[in-house]
Write an enzyme that holds these catalytic residues in place. Structure first.
Site, PDB file in Angstrom:
ATOM      1  N   GLU A 104       0.905  -1.155  -0.099  1.00 56.48           N
ATOM      2  CA  GLU A 104       0.097   0.072  -0.339  1.00 56.48           C
ATOM      3  C   GLU A 104       1.372   1.188  -0.131  1.00 56.48           C
ATOM      4  O   GLU A 104       0.473   2.539  -0.344  1.00 56.48           O
ATOM      5  CB  GLU A 104      -0.651   0.170   1.319  1.00 56.48           C
ATOM      6  CG  GLU A 104      -2.083  -0.866   0.902  1.00 56.48           C
ATOM      7  CD  GLU A 104      -2.868  -0.963  -0.073  1.00 56.48           C
ATOM      8  OE1 GLU A 104      -2.849  -0.065  -0.935  1.00 56.48           O
ATOM      9  OE2 GLU A 104      -3.270  -2.299  -0.578  1.00 56.48           O
ATOM     10  N   HIS A 107       2.203   2.231  -3.439  1.00 59.09           N
ATOM     11  CA  HIS A 107       0.762   2.836  -4.604  1.00 59.09           C
ATOM     12  C   HIS A 107       0.546   4.362  -3.886  1.00 59.09           C
ATOM     13  O   HIS A 107       0.916   5.743  -4.767  1.00 59.09           O
ATOM     14  CB  HIS A 107      -0.732   2.651  -3.832  1.00 59.09           C
ATOM     15  CG  HIS A 107      -1.356   1.345  -4.484  1.00 59.09           C
ATOM     16  ND1 HIS A 107      -0.752   1.592  -5.647  1.00 59.09           N
ATOM     17  CD2 HIS A 107      -1.663   0.150  -3.548  1.00 59.09           C
ATOM     18  CE1 HIS A 107      -1.601  -0.031  -5.749  1.00 59.09           C
ATOM     19  NE2 HIS A 107      -1.985  -0.702  -5.299  1.00 59.09           N
TER      20      HIS A 107
END
Length: 232
Positions: A104, A107
């Site tokens: 994550e 991202h």
């Protein structure tokens, strides 16, 4: 009835294949996460700790890390610049949790560096929302109105946008995993023998996106076959 694709014709096999692929991918990612969730990281850091370390080192101290309910509901929200870690990731010190948290963060770094596929995917969101909500109703209405080819064609093109979105998502997800593995391979959070475990977790997670793209593409193919036959 068969002509409109409501029966169990040969094209229905495409839906079954897509469903089997999706179910297998879902089982595979959960199986691998549970497997490597049993391995506590040697450094003893949590998913939240790992995320904070990665973000700070990337100059992203402004990104807030939140704990959200659910299992594997982790996500990065580029709209409000928040990293949201699920309960199974946030406090866990497992190798699997650290891998998911790092993914994550990948991202977030993509957002920071204006990673092109991520920008393309974001630009497609409004059109994809329209496509996912309106495509099938348009096709059904077109069929009910005596095979209105214009409505059906528009519906199929809108559904194709959903397939395009999922295809564009693939490089975004694989790139985020690649960034995560590179960061974790530095040895500051995981030892060398733990990195292959993370690779397995993130690879299996990426397969769920591949499965979704294949499943949706098969649905699109089925629509083309069904209504192409009816037009002929």
């Amino acid at each position: 009835m068969y002509g409109y694709g409501y029966g169990f014709g040969p094209s229905y096999l495409l839906i079954i294949i897509g469903l089997v692929i999706s179910l297998w991918a879902s089982w595979y990612v959960n199986h691998n996460f549970k497997k490597y969730d049993q391995f506590t990281s040697h450094h003893g850091i949590s998913g939240a700790d790992a995320a904070r370390f990665i973000l700070d080192n990337a100059g992203l101290q402004n990104i807030q890390i939140n704990k959200v309910s659910g299992n594997l509901t982790d996500n990065y929200n580029p709209g409000n610049k928040t990293l949201n870690l699920s309960e199974s990731t946030y406090d866990s010190t497992s190798v699997a949790a650290i891998g998911v948290a790092a993914h994550e963060c990948g991202h977030a770094i993509q957002d920071q560096t204006s990673y092109v596929p991520m920008r393309v995917r974001a630009a497609l969101v409004p059109a994809v929302n329209l496509g996912s909500n309106a495509s099938i109703p348009l096709i059904i209405v077109g069929a009910l109105l005596g095979m209105n080819h214009t409505l059906i064609t528009i519906g199929i093109w809108l559904f194709a946008l959903v397939v395009l979105f999922q295809v564009v998502t693939l490089p975004v997800e694989f790139n985020a995993s690649g960034r995560a593995i590179k960061i974790l391979s530095s040895g500051e959070m995981l030892d060398s023998d733990e990195v292959p475990m993370v690779k397995q977790v993130l690879f299996s997670a990426a397969l769920t996106y591949v499965a979704a793209a294949i499943s949706t593409a098969l649905q699109l193919l089925r629509l083309i076959i069904i209504f192409g036959d009816n037009r002929n």
